[in-house]
Design a protein around this motif. Structure first.
Motif, short mmCIF file in Angstrom:
data_model
loop_
_atom_site.label_atom_id
_atom_site.label_comp_id
_atom_site.label_asym_id
_atom_site.label_seq_id
_atom_site.Cartn_x
_atom_site.Cartn_y
_atom_site.Cartn_z
N GLY A 696 0.81 -1.20 0.00
CA GLY A 696 0.00 0.00 0.00
C GLY A 696 0.85 1.25 0.00
O GLY A 696 0.41 2.31 -0.45
N TYR A 697 2.09 1.14 0.51
CA TYR A 697 3.02 2.27 0.55
C TYR A 697 4.20 2.06 -0.39
O TYR A 697 5.01 2.97 -0.59
N LEU A 698 4.34 0.84 -0.95
CA LEU A 698 5.53 0.51 -1.74
C LEU A 698 5.60 1.31 -3.04
O LEU A 698 4.63 1.35 -3.80
N ASP A 699 6.74 1.88 -3.29
CA ASP A 699 7.01 2.55 -4.55
C ASP A 699 6.97 1.52 -5.68
O ASP A 699 7.74 0.55 -5.67
N PRO A 700 6.07 1.67 -6.67
CA PRO A 700 5.97 0.66 -7.73
C PRO A 700 7.26 0.51 -8.54
O PRO A 700 7.58 -0.59 -8.99
N GLU A 701 8.00 1.59 -8.70
CA GLU A 701 9.26 1.50 -9.45
C GLU A 701 10.29 0.69 -8.66
O GLU A 701 11.02 -0.13 -9.22
N TYR A 702 10.33 0.90 -7.34
CA TYR A 702 11.22 0.12 -6.48
C TYR A 702 10.81 -1.35 -6.50
O TYR A 702 11.65 -2.25 -6.56
N PHE A 703 9.52 -1.61 -6.49
CA PHE A 703 9.04 -2.99 -6.51
C PHE A 703 9.45 -3.70 -7.79
O PHE A 703 9.87 -4.85 -7.77
N ARG A 704 9.35 -2.99 -8.92
CA ARG A 704 9.67 -3.61 -10.20
C ARG A 704 11.17 -3.81 -10.38
O ARG A 704 11.62 -4.87 -10.83
N LEU A 725 -5.78 12.93 4.63
CA LEU A 725 -6.90 13.64 4.01
C LEU A 725 -8.19 12.84 4.01
O LEU A 725 -9.26 13.37 4.31
N CYS A 726 -8.08 11.54 3.69
CA CYS A 726 -9.28 10.71 3.49
C CYS A 726 -9.65 9.86 4.70
O CYS A 726 -10.72 9.26 4.73
N ALA A 727 -8.75 9.76 5.68
CA ALA A 727 -9.02 9.02 6.92
C ALA A 727 -9.41 7.57 6.63
O ALA A 727 -10.43 7.08 7.10
N ARG A 728 -8.56 6.87 5.86
CA ARG A 728 -8.79 5.45 5.58
C ARG A 728 -7.44 4.79 5.31
O ARG A 728 -6.45 5.46 4.99
N PRO A 729 -7.36 3.45 5.43
CA PRO A 729 -6.07 2.77 5.25
C PRO A 729 -5.57 2.84 3.82
O PRO A 729 -6.34 3.07 2.87
N ALA A 730 -4.27 2.60 3.67
CA ALA A 730 -3.67 2.58 2.33
C ALA A 730 -4.21 1.42 1.51
O ALA A 730 -4.37 1.54 0.29
N LEU A 731 -4.49 0.30 2.13
CA LEU A 731 -5.12 -0.85 1.48
C LEU A 731 -6.28 -1.32 2.33
O LEU A 731 -6.13 -1.51 3.54
N ASP A 732 -7.43 -1.53 1.71
CA ASP A 732 -8.59 -2.05 2.43
C ASP A 732 -9.34 -2.99 1.49
O ASP A 732 -10.11 -2.54 0.63
N THR A 733 -9.10 -4.29 1.65
CA THR A 733 -9.70 -5.28 0.74
C THR A 733 -11.19 -5.49 1.00
O THR A 733 -11.84 -6.22 0.24
N GLN A 734 -11.75 -4.86 2.04
CA GLN A 734 -13.19 -4.96 2.29
C GLN A 734 -14.00 -3.98 1.46
O GLN A 734 -15.22 -4.08 1.39
N GLU A 738 -12.53 -0.97 -6.87
CA GLU A 738 -11.92 0.25 -7.35
C GLU A 738 -11.43 1.12 -6.21
O GLU A 738 -10.72 2.11 -6.45
N GLN A 739 -11.78 0.77 -4.96
CA GLN A 739 -11.39 1.59 -3.81
C GLN A 739 -10.34 0.90 -2.92
O GLN A 739 -9.90 1.48 -1.93
N VAL A 740 -9.94 -0.31 -3.28
CA VAL A 740 -9.03 -1.08 -2.40
C VAL A 740 -7.74 -0.32 -2.16
O VAL A 740 -7.27 -0.18 -1.03
N ASN A 741 -7.12 0.19 -3.22
CA ASN A 741 -5.85 0.89 -3.11
C ASN A 741 -6.12 2.39 -3.02
O ASN A 741 -6.63 3.00 -3.96
N LEU A 742 -5.78 2.98 -1.88
CA LEU A 742 -6.09 4.39 -1.63
C LEU A 742 -5.43 5.30 -2.66
O LEU A 742 -6.07 6.22 -3.17
N ALA A 743 -4.16 5.06 -2.97
CA ALA A 743 -3.44 5.95 -3.87
C ALA A 743 -4.10 5.99 -5.24
O ALA A 743 -4.33 7.07 -5.80
#
Length: 879
Positions: A696-704, A725-734, A738-743
């Motif tokens: 949820g916080y991982l840099d996609p370029e670093y991951f690749r 700003l949005c008061a919700r977790p970075a990842l929420d599979t519940q 389309e809303q699972v990944n906050l970013a």
């Protein structure tokens, strides 16, 4: 059987004709027409060479022309039967047979007639076997004086799948002949095809095909796009074919495909035709391995390709791009076909493949995978709907490394829409009226596999660390060994194996004042009431964190490592290395340590208000104001900016998240937990390292690329800004898929200009729109796909301070509006500039300059004054 043989002969002839055209393409450049004719003769004499010697006889081959009274023969040899009295296929109360009023200028013989339904109607087809079946629906709005088929609106379903929802003919279609092609995994002995017109309208159909498909056409395994992981369960979906392209070659009709498929030419989908060049070889050159499912695609797909144009191959960042329209509400499977018909030797062609800007395949070396040249290969990649808001793009480009030819190649593309959780391929509702569930299998699977991948990476690191352990590690009486990396340059400390523990402690304290105070184990036991379990305020892979009391009432956080945890040893070594050289008022401070009795214990300042995360969601704590959140974000940014710039090498935190930002009594933010931190490489742009951090916080370029830079921290901090700003977790599979990944979710709303609609309800009406705009811009820049496009933490800090200034001016203006001001107060209050529409509200330029100057001076302050507040790692969870 005679019909099959007849069709085979016709197909062979048609393939020969097409093969001749391809051979002419290949030979024209060399002027060898005789070679082309010779190759044609070989293909006709030995058709297996170009067709991979595989034929297919479908168990079910139901071909129905609707509204006709006689058989219809197609040029490919297939014969369609009438739906009139043909074995009870059709059940309809008020159907109408329709014949076109026009002449013979039709795109297909199937377009001459149609069947119209003014109420619900059903076609029922008996099947001889279960498994994959093609279902093709033909629609053509024939000219008729009584019915205007272009006005028809209707739905089409099976017993358990929605195929079309409120479908109508697109008047922009060039030919008007639309074929909706589906691949259904049928489990019942009968398939019922139901047409349901909407109120005051009707439904129609020109032809229907129900044909068995090879069982191996859809395998169970593929890959997800982001993160790139294994994806299981592909054969549990139904599919709709959206695109099928013969890249770099001519169209392939059902006459030339053993399975009766049609393949378009890709030219109209290439973004810039000038940068792409076609290449082709005779189809007989393609070598199908024995274990390759040869009917996956015809040999002609693999015998043609698009490569990079010669004039462009020297450009370092050049890609060939194909663009497609796609339904953003559904996941899609992209099947890419490759065959290295370009290289002259093995391992000469390495290239990258991107889908929607994300790395799908890195460093693809076809010859290594297939153990040869001109050998087919294909790959299935699942693209989540959250990545398809702007359609679908496929790109190929060279690796830009010294790895052989600077080129890239693509032979074929298939794009298939995947059914939703309610088995719908159009619309959000299933046959039973249920709405698609809020969870999505592909998202959950991707997150699950990503977590599994992280676990394996961590396990690998532990194994490597274990093999590198000191030979005398079991004989160590104290944990001074975990402090040794701090003194790597101190030869007196390292010399001699008989150095006493006391002298080690003396050397340790005298040579490393950054470690702070030395605590005896007895003092630690007294401070924690002998490690009372009720005093545990945090747990991680390293061990436990206890709330302790020292010096007659001073609260501290005591981190006790587990000597038998390899993760604990590694992270403690890193933590002590980092904290021994760091001191800043926005970093949690190290007070001291204890290394008696093989213990590894660190003592930190206690942060009474715990993690930032607890104050924005997850706990029943009073909500923070927008100004408080801005100040916390600014403090965190100052701490990170100091990490990146305040030491000679610079330090990358690598685990920036809201649980690692702690708050003291006054809600001053301090960055904590340096167990994963890394020194930046001097003179290099990155540090090559295994991927670690929090999903949820991982840099996609670093991951690749597994290349860590300070911009990886910037990306993670961008996610922190959105959490604030949005008061919700970075990842929420519940949440809905389309809303699972906050970013990704928040940036979609930002691009629409509607970010204000998803902010924390507690903030509604209290944020200055210009402050929100500046804050959102800062977050968006942090989350740029490529690190080079992200700002430095210093730039992020400046933007956040500016957002705070805008908010304070806004708040001050509201206060003055709500109260009566005396002339004296109006005369002495700071001037506020009235902006033009769309411009931010700011105070004078002097105030802006002063604020920015104070902020920069504050950042560079590395001294830490004494404090009575001490560190907590409350509620920290293991990674």
């Amino acid at each position: 059987m005679e019909m099959e043989n007849s069709r085979w002969k016709k197909n062979r002839y048609a393939i020969g004709v097409q093969f001749l055209s391809l051979s002419f393409q290949s030979s024209a450049s060399t002027g060898s027409m005789a070679t082309a004719i010779f190759l044609l003769a070989l293909s006709l004499a030995f058709p297996s060479a170009s067709l991979s010697a595989v034929s297919f006889s479908p168990k079910d081959n139901i071909l129905i022309v609707c509204g006709a009274n006689s058989l219809v023969n197609l040029p490919d040899g297939r014969i369609f039967k009438s739906d009139t009295g043909s074995g009870g296929h059709l059940q309809a109360k008020d159907s109408v047979q329709l014949l076109t009023d026009s002449g013979d200028n039709l795109p297909s013989p199937l377009c001459r007639t149609a069947r119209i339904f003014q109420s619900d109607a059903t076609y029922s087809f008996q099947l001889t076997g279960a498994g994959w079946h093609w279902l093709r629906l033909h629609f053509y709005p024939i000219n008729n004086s009584k019915y205007d088929l272009k006005t028809a609106v209707f739905s089409v379903t099976t017993d358990d799948a929605v195929l079309l929802h409120r479908f109508s003919i697109d008047t922009n279609q060039t030919t008007g002949h639309i074929v909706k092609e589906y691949l259904l995994n049928v489990t019942k002995p009968q398939i019922n095809l139901m047409f349901v017109p909407v109120s005051n309208s009707f439904a129609f159909i020109n032809a229907v095909e129900v044909v068995s498909a090879p069982d191996y056409l859809i395998s169970n395994s593929g890959s997800s796009l982001f993160p790139v992981q294994a994806y299981e369960g592909l054969n549990q979906f139904n599919y709709q074919y959206v695109y099928r392209l013969n890249v770099g070659g001519p169209p392939i009709t059902s006459q030339n495909d053993t399975l009766g498929r049609s393949w378009e030419n890709d030219e109209s989908y290439i973004k810039n035709k000038a940068v792409a060049a076609n290449v082709s070889v005779p189809a007989m050159v393609v070598k199908f391995p024995e274990d390759f499912p040869a009917l996956i695609a015809p040999a002609f797909v693999y015998s043609s390709a698009v490569r990079m144009a010669d004039a462009e191959t020297q450009q370092p960042n050049f890609n060939i791009t194909w663009e497609f329209k796609a339904d953003p509400n559904f996941d899609h499977m992209v099947r890419l076909h490759f065959c290295d018909i370009l290289s002259k030797s093995l391992s000469d062609l390495y290239f990258n493949v991107y889908i929607n800007g994300k790395m799908a395949i890195s460093g693809l070396d076809l010859s290594s995978i297939t153990n040869g040249l001109a050998v087919p290969y294909y790959k299935d990649i699942v693209v989540n709907s959250t990545l398809m808001s702007n359609g679908l793009t496929i790109q190929i480009g060279p690796m830009n490394q010294d790895t052989g030819s600077v080129n890239a190649i693509l032979n074929g593309v298939e794009v298939l829409k995947m059914s939703s959780s309610v088995n719908s391929l159009d619309g959000e509702f299933g046959v039973d009226g249920k709405r698609a569930s809020t969870s999505n299998k592909s998202t959950v699977a991707a997150v699950g596999f990503a977590m599994m991948f992280g676990a394996f990476v961590g396990l690998g690191a532990m194994v490597m660390k274990w093999h590198k352990r000191p030979q005398d590690w079991q004989k160590s009486n104290s944990f001074s060994s975990w402090l040794l990396p701090v003194h790597a340059g101190d030869t007196s400390f390292m010399s001699g194996s008989k150095t006493s523990l006391g002298s080690q402690k003396s050397a340790l304290y005298s040579t490393t004042p950054g470690l702070g105070r030395y605590f005896s184990f007895a003092e630690i036991q007294e401070a924690t009431k002998n490690f009372d379990p009720s005093g545990i305020i945090g747990v991680g892979g390293f061990g436990n964190v206890y709330l302790g009391t020292i010096d007659e009432g001073t609260l501290v956080a005591i981190k006790r490592g587990n000597p038998h945890s390899e993760q604990g040893i590694t992270e403690f070594q890193t933590e002590i290395q980092m904290l021994s050289k760091l001191r800043h008022r926005h970093l949690v401070s190290l007070i001291g340590y204890c290394d008696e009795n093989s213990e590894m214990i660190l003592v930190y300042e206690y942060m009474s208000n715990g993690p930032f995360r607890d104050h924005i969601y997850g706990k029943n704590l009073p909500p923070l104001s927008w100004k408080q959140r801005l100040e916390i974000c600014i403090g965190s940014a100052r701490g990170l900016h100091y990490l990146h710039t305040g030491t000679a090498q610079g330090i990358i935190h690598r685990d920036v998240k809201t649980t690692n930002i702690l708050l003291d009594d006054n809600l001053v933010a301090k960055v904590a937990d340096f167990g994963l931190s890394k020194d930046a490489a001097i003179g290099q742009g990155h540090v090559s390292t295994a991927v670690k951090g929090s999903f949820g916080y991982l840099d996609p370029e670093y991951f690749r690329r597994q290349q860590l830079t300070e911009k990886s921290d910037v990306y993670s901090f961008g996610v922190v800004l959105l959490e604030a700003l949005c008061a919700r977790p970075a990842l929420d599979t519940q949440l809905p898929r389309e809303q699972v990944n906050l970013a990704e979710w928040a940036m979609q709303w930002k691009r629409k200009g509607l970010l204000a609609k998803i902010i924390d309800p507690h903030l509604q009406g209290s944020i200055n729109p210009e402050s929100l705009k500046k804050f959102a811009e800062a977050a968006e820049k942090c989350l740029a796909e490529h690190g080079v496009d992200r700002p430095s933490m210093g730039d992020v800090l400046w933007n956040l301070e500016y957002a705070l200034q805008l908010q304070e001016a806004f708040t001050q203006g509201k206060t003055e509006d709500d109260s009566e001001k005396s002339p004296e107060s109006m005369a002495t209050s700071p001037a506020v500039v009235s902006p033009l529409p769309g411009e931010p509200v700011v105070e004078s330029r002097e105030l802006e300059t002063e604020t920015r100057g104070n902020g920069l001076a504050d950042i560079q302050n590395t001294e830490h004054s004494g404090t009575n507040m001490f560190a907590q790692f409350a509620h920290l969870e293991g990674r």
